[in-house]
Scaffold this motif. Structure first.
Motif, PDB file in Angstrom:
ATOM      1  N   ARG A 269     124.075 102.769  90.822  1.00  0.00           N
ATOM      2  CA  ARG A 269     125.206 103.384  91.532  1.00  0.00           C
ATOM      3  C   ARG A 269     126.525 103.182  90.788  1.00  0.00           C
ATOM      4  N   GLN A 270     126.597 102.169  89.921  1.00  0.00           N
ATOM      5  CA  GLN A 270     127.831 101.895  89.193  1.00  0.00           C
ATOM      6  C   GLN A 270     127.841 102.473  87.778  1.00  0.00           C
ATOM      7  N   LEU A 271     126.678 102.844  87.267  1.00  0.00           N
ATOM      8  CA  LEU A 271     126.577 103.271  85.868  1.00  0.00           C
ATOM      9  C   LEU A 271     127.480 104.446  85.497  1.00  0.00           C
ATOM     10  N   PRO A 272     127.588 105.500  86.332  1.00  0.00           N
ATOM     11  CA  PRO A 272     128.399 106.651  85.910  1.00  0.00           C
ATOM     12  C   PRO A 272     129.828 106.291  85.533  1.00  0.00           C
ATOM     13  N   ALA A 273     130.398 105.291  86.173  1.00  0.00           N
ATOM     14  CA  ALA A 273     131.782 104.922  85.857  1.00  0.00           C
ATOM     15  C   ALA A 273     131.897 104.387  84.431  1.00  0.00           C
ATOM     16  N   TYR A 274     130.939 103.576  84.014  1.00  0.00           N
ATOM     17  CA  TYR A 274     130.975 103.025  82.656  1.00  0.00           C
ATOM     18  C   TYR A 274     130.790 104.130  81.612  1.00  0.00           C
ATOM     19  N   TYR A 275     129.909 105.080  81.893  1.00  0.00           N
ATOM     20  CA  TYR A 275     129.741 106.211  80.977  1.00  0.00           C
ATOM     21  C   TYR A 275     131.009 107.083  80.959  1.00  0.00           C
ATOM     22  N   ALA A 276     131.540 107.373  82.126  1.00  0.00           N
ATOM     23  CA  ALA A 276     132.670 108.302  82.228  1.00  0.00           C
ATOM     24  C   ALA A 276     133.893 107.820  81.468  1.00  0.00           C
ATOM     25  N   LEU A 277     134.116 106.524  81.451  1.00  0.00           N
ATOM     26  CA  LEU A 277     135.322 105.977  80.846  1.00  0.00           C
ATOM     27  C   LEU A 277     135.157 105.625  79.371  1.00  0.00           C
ATOM     28  N   ALA A 278     133.931 105.734  78.858  1.00  0.00           N
ATOM     29  CA  ALA A 278     133.677 105.430  77.449  1.00  0.00           C
ATOM     30  C   ALA A 278     134.106 106.582  76.552  1.00  0.00           C
ATOM     31  N   ALA A 279     134.317 106.260  75.276  1.00  0.00           N
ATOM     32  CA  ALA A 279     134.658 107.290  74.291  1.00  0.00           C
ATOM     33  C   ALA A 279     133.412 107.809  73.577  1.00  0.00           C
ATOM     34  N   ALA A 280     132.384 106.949  73.427  1.00  0.00           N
ATOM     35  CA  ALA A 280     131.141 107.344  72.759  1.00  0.00           C
ATOM     36  C   ALA A 280     130.061 106.338  73.139  1.00  0.00           C
ATOM     37  N   PHE A 281     128.814 106.727  72.913  1.00  0.00           N
ATOM     38  CA  PHE A 281     127.677 105.877  73.263  1.00  0.00           C
ATOM     39  C   PHE A 281     126.895 105.524  72.005  1.00  0.00           C
ATOM     40  N   VAL A 282     126.403 104.275  71.948  1.00  0.00           N
ATOM     41  CA  VAL A 282     125.617 103.805  70.799  1.00  0.00           C
ATOM     42  C   VAL A 282     124.291 103.232  71.295  1.00  0.00           C
ATOM     43  N   HIS A 283     123.203 103.645  70.636  1.00  0.00           N
ATOM     44  CA  HIS A 283     121.885 103.083  70.961  1.00  0.00           C
ATOM     45  C   HIS A 283     121.223 102.681  69.656  1.00  0.00           C
ATOM     46  N   ALA A 284     121.007 101.373  69.479  1.00  0.00           N
ATOM     47  CA  ALA A 284     120.667 100.831  68.158  1.00  0.00           C
ATOM     48  C   ALA A 284     119.232 100.337  68.025  1.00  0.00           C
ATOM     49  N   SER A 285     118.352 100.666  68.928  1.00  0.00           N
ATOM     50  CA  SER A 285     116.999 100.097  68.949  1.00  0.00           C
ATOM     51  C   SER A 285     116.285 100.218  67.601  1.00  0.00           C
ATOM     52  N   SER A 286     115.571  99.157  67.250  1.00  0.00           N
ATOM     53  CA  SER A 286     114.765  99.193  66.026  1.00  0.00           C
ATOM     54  C   SER A 286     113.496 100.010  66.239  1.00  0.00           C
ATOM     55  N   GLU A 288     111.854 102.615  69.686  1.00  0.00           N
ATOM     56  CA  GLU A 288     112.037 103.063  71.074  1.00  0.00           C
ATOM     57  C   GLU A 288     111.163 104.285  71.289  1.00  0.00           C
ATOM     58  N   GLN A 289     110.329 104.248  72.323  1.00  0.00           N
ATOM     59  CA  GLN A 289     109.480 105.396  72.594  1.00  0.00           C
ATOM     60  C   GLN A 289     110.315 106.639  72.893  1.00  0.00           C
ATOM     61  N   TRP A 290     111.375 106.463  73.684  1.00  0.00           N
ATOM     62  CA  TRP A 290     112.279 107.579  73.983  1.00  0.00           C
ATOM     63  C   TRP A 290     113.723 107.110  73.966  1.00  0.00           C
ATOM     64  N   GLY A 291     114.210 106.518  75.080  1.00  0.00           N
ATOM     65  CA  GLY A 291     115.593 106.068  75.186  1.00  0.00           C
ATOM     66  C   GLY A 291     116.350 106.837  76.249  1.00  0.00           C
ATOM     67  N   LEU A 292     116.014 106.596  77.530  1.00  0.00           N
ATOM     68  CA  LEU A 292     116.616 107.365  78.625  1.00  0.00           C
ATOM     69  C   LEU A 292     118.113 107.143  78.761  1.00  0.00           C
ATOM     70  N   VAL A 293     118.618 106.029  78.247  1.00  0.00           N
ATOM     71  CA  VAL A 293     120.067 105.814  78.317  1.00  0.00           C
ATOM     72  C   VAL A 293     120.825 106.874  77.519  1.00  0.00           C
ATOM     73  N   VAL A 294     120.166 107.439  76.513  1.00  0.00           N
ATOM     74  CA  VAL A 294     120.799 108.519  75.746  1.00  0.00           C
ATOM     75  C   VAL A 294     120.942 109.754  76.637  1.00  0.00           C
ATOM     76  N   ASN A 295     119.901 110.060  77.422  1.00  0.00           N
ATOM     77  CA  ASN A 295     120.014 111.156  78.406  1.00  0.00           C
ATOM     78  C   ASN A 295     121.195 110.929  79.328  1.00  0.00           C
ATOM     79  N   GLU A 296     121.308 109.716  79.853  1.00  0.00           N
ATOM     80  CA  GLU A 296     122.386 109.403  80.798  1.00  0.00           C
ATOM     81  C   GLU A 296     123.753 109.628  80.164  1.00  0.00           C
ATOM     82  N   ALA A 297     123.913 109.103  78.959  1.00  0.00           N
ATOM     83  CA  ALA A 297     125.205 109.227  78.271  1.00  0.00           C
ATOM     84  C   ALA A 297     125.564 110.692  78.038  1.00  0.00           C
TER      85      ALA A 297
END
Length: 401
Positions: A269-286, A288-297
């Motif tokens: 319920r709180q996640l959208p606020a953190y995404y909304a206020l960010a300038a860009a998203f980084v996902h650094a996994s060595s 990852e089968q997919w990475g749903l956080v990328v969808n969210e961002a």
């Protein structure tokens, strides 16, 4: 319940699964079979939304009975599926005892099974014997629902006929993230103050475990910080896990305590606020089968920097258009990309945000539901899968391993 219901199985129903199930219930009768209501791995709050589907839970919590008492798991799964009596069962992968017990039930009762998979050919090191065993198991499914192109190709390589494999498994509730992001941005001063967030920051969100590559993310950020000087963006890293003490120590060693923020595990319920206020998203996994956080961002409208070892990259990241990819072993490469991103004009960043929204619009719960329906129809039309004595014994051995 015979009546043509579709059993869709998950280890635990989280917000992602809930959105998919709600969408699927608009197309066919869904009975969700959840192995555990609570697990230690994911700390999600219970979803309060009224379900449009029926739900069966085998275990109330993630105690040892979920993981080690195979006889009890088998009994509960067999009883649940016997009561539901589905026309088709949709099963998440082939790696867990719960999935294999469900597949075994389908074979014994001559019900088609659809495998839901986000595995790809490179997410872990592959061994010939293990792949041979996997091919035998996958041959017992009638159809497949894969995350995207890489995942589809892997299922085909394991022997599922191409015309029986569909994509659309790995989706999130885009509308939830997009709508809430708009609301937060319209009231960003209040939200920044409440959440104690900086004006400009890179956002990352991950479990604090080795494969998420968070040590290199911090080191890459340190390099970025040295490249851009005083006008740097901060790094907000959401999540928790066993590596937290090590990461806190590294943050101190890098002298970035005030620049790398660690708010902890953030509920859905709180996640959208953190995404909304960010300038860009980084996902650094060595890996990852997919990475749903990328969808969210992307649903929240962010440009992305994503490791090229993430299975979502071919489907979600258009190089230079909505983001960039990098070798997760290269701290230098990551740091340079972060610097490049932060130096882009506001106009260019807005173009990338719009491209993210456009790309992820093809990955919604409705797409999951439609692909699931197609997989179900194909599975029903396919010849009934029958286990040989060898494959039956193999399933038993895998369940009890």
């Amino acid at each position: 319940m015979k009546n043509g219901s579709i059993a869709i199985l998950f280890d635990r129903l989280g917000p992602y699964h809930w959105a998919r199930l709600q969408a699927a219930a608009r197309f066919f009768r869904v009975v969700a079979v959840e192995t555990c209501a609570i697990t230690r791995e994911y700390q999600w709050e219970r979803v309060d939304e009224a379900p449009a589907f029926e739900k069966v839970t085998l275990f109330a919590d993630g105690s040892d009975s979920c993981k080690f008492k195979r006889a009890l798991l088998r009994k509960k799964m067999v009883n649940a599926l016997g009561e539901v009596d589905p026309a088709v069962a949709m099963i998440p992968g082939w790696a867990t005892p719960a999935s294999l017990v469900a597949l075994e039930w389908c074979l014994r009762n001559q019900r088609p099974a659809v495998v839901m998979s986000e595995s790809n050919a490179f997410d872990v090191k592959r061994y010939a014997l293990a792949e041979l065993i996997k091919r035998i198991v996958v041959s017992l499914f009638s159809a497949g629902l894969a995350g995207g192109d890489l995942q589809k190709e892997y299922l085909v390589s394991l022997g599922l006929p191409r015309h029986r494999v569909f994509t659309g498994y790995d989706v999130v509730d885009n509308e939830y993230f997009a709508t809430n992001a708009v609301h937060v941005r319209e009231n960003q001063t209040a939200f920044r103050k409440e959440l104690k967030l900086p004006e400009k920051y890179f956002l990352a969100s991950a479990r604090f475990v080795p494969k998420k590559n968070l040590r290199r993310l911090m080191e890459g950020y340190a390099l970025y910080r040295s490249l851009v000087g005083p006008n740097h963006w901060k790094l907000v890293l959401l999540g928790d896990g066993p590596l937290r003490p090590e990461l806190v120590t590294l943050r101190h060693k890098l002298e970035l305590t005030s620049d790398i923020l660690l708010p902890g595990f953030i509920q859905y319920r709180q996640l959208p606020a953190y995404y909304a206020l960010a300038a860009a998203f980084v996902h650094a996994s060595s890996t990852e089968q997919w990475g749903l956080v990328v969808n969210e961002a992307m649903a929240a409208g962010l440009p992305v920097i994503v490791s090229n070892r993430c299975g979502c990259v071919p489907d979600l990241v258009a190089e230079g258009k909505n983001g960039f990819t990098f070798d997760p072993a290269s701290v230098k490469g990551l740091g340079k990309l972060m610097a490049d991103m932060s130096r882009l004009s506001e106009r260019r960043l807005e173009e990338m945000r719009e491209e993210s929204r456009h790309i992820v619009a093809g990955f919604t719960p409705a797409h999951f539901a439609k692909a699931a329906q197609r997989a179900i129809e194909v599975a029903k039309a396919a010849p009934i899968c029958r286990a040989t004595l060898f494959s039956s014994l193999l399933l038993k051995a895998l369940i009890h391993r």
